[in-house]
Design an enzyme around this catalytic site. Structure first.
Site: not given
Ligand SMILES: N[C@@H](CCC(=O)N[C@@H](CS)C(=O)NCC(=O)O)C(=O)O
Length: 317
Positions: A63, A96, A132, A147, A194
């Protein structure tokens, strides 16, 4: 995702989209800040004082958002003060998960099997995706912040009196320009890739693809004047935020996300800029190319066969 604190089966591995097929990222919901004296930060509640050993970061090497928090932890020499757990790179039916994949950890701290357990522990009524990074408070057993933009900003200064580290990634004199550039780099590049990868219409994909390369062309031309970092001689938050996308570009975004006008390694100034940052103390240790490829290429919606490409296998050539 969690609905009122309970994991639901109709979880979608791909986040939401708008009516034109554009990918939409969920907004973060825990927004407290660690501060030197425990006073409240720009958002959320106070009570999260900077203390050695009190906080823990949950991250995924795949990530980019989590990786920027890991980078700042290294650059600000917070390794001994803030502990870390790394999830497996592949998203499961329950999001995760901890442990089992080389380079990933079990959750020694809370004994969770899945990341979502920590969200429902922090808020028994939580509704949303269990993303995460997560910055966890061991003392009160809750999530301080999920965040990454906030997390890197607080790590930049909250612990300075404990570490003596004076690196400032967000100098006041540059704050305006950093905020402006961060916002553009987020929409055009960090999230832009993305938008290309998860577009569900040709038009949404093409729009994102063109924006990604317009931004890369702009950065390539700026860096061609010989400056070390985007804003000159000093490393800033903006460089950290740019690096995490550049370092994943050839391994994941060029192939899987169809950002394939050219590779990053064919953009000379950007490639050497990326390598310059990778060579900073401990930064390379936050980049795990195996996790990155295994994680991105496990997204079934984009790669049903699950085949992980052999190349590239290093960020350094
Ligand atoms: N706004 C968040 C975005 C975090 C994010 O989108 N993380 C993704 C991985 S790159 C995630 O955990 N996705 C799991 C899901 O959407 O279920 C940040 O920048 O901390």
């Amino acid at each position: 995702m969690l609905v009122n604190g309970v994991w639901t089966a109709d979880w979608q591995p791909v986040q939401a989209k708008d009516e034109d097929g554009r990918f939409i990222r969920q907004t973060s919901s825990f927004r407290h800040w660690i501060t030197a004296d425990g006073s409240a930060g720009p958002t959320g509640d106070g009570g999260f004082k900077a203390e050695a050993g009190r906080y823990h970061l949950y991250v995924a090497y795949i990530c980019p958002w989590a990786s920027r928090t890991l980078m700042v932890r290294e650059l600000k020499q917070l390794q001994k003060l803030i502990s870390v757990s790394v999830v497996n790179p592949v998203l499961t039916e329950q999001g995760w998960a901890f442990g089992g994949y080389p380079g990933a950890n079990t959750d020694e701290l809370n004994g969770a099997q899945y990341m979502h357990e920590l969200y429902s522990r922090a808020d028994s009524q939580f509704t949303g995706r269990a993303t995460v990074p997560v910055l966890w408070d061991k003392k009160t057993g809750t999530i301080v912040n999920n965040e990454s933009a906030d997390i890197i900003r607080m790590l930049n200064s909250a612990f300075d009196h404990l570490t003596g580290n004076t690196l400032n990634l967000y100098p006041q004199a540059l704050a305006g320009i950093i905020d402006e550039l961060n916002a553009r780099i987020y929409t055009e590049l960090n999230n832009g890739v993305y938008q290309a990868g998860f577009a569900s219409s040709q038009a949404a994909y093409e729009e994102a693809y063109l924006r990604v390369f317009a931004m890369l062309d702009e950065l390539e031309s700026q860096l061609s004047d010989g400056r070390a970092y985007l804003l000159g001689d000093v490393l800033t938050e903006t460089d950290i935020r740019t690096f995490v996308t550049l370092v994943r570009f050839d391994a994941a975004y060029h192939g899987l996300f169809k950002c394939n006008r050219n590779t990053l390694r064919s953009m000379k100034a950007l490639q050497s800029y990326m390598q310059r940052i990778a060579a900073l103390p401990s930064v390379a240790a936050t980049v795990n190319i195996d996790h990155i490829k295994a994680g991105y290429y496990s997204v079934k919606a984009l790669n049903p066969s699950g085949i992980v490409p052999l190349g590239p296998d290093s960020i350094l050539n």
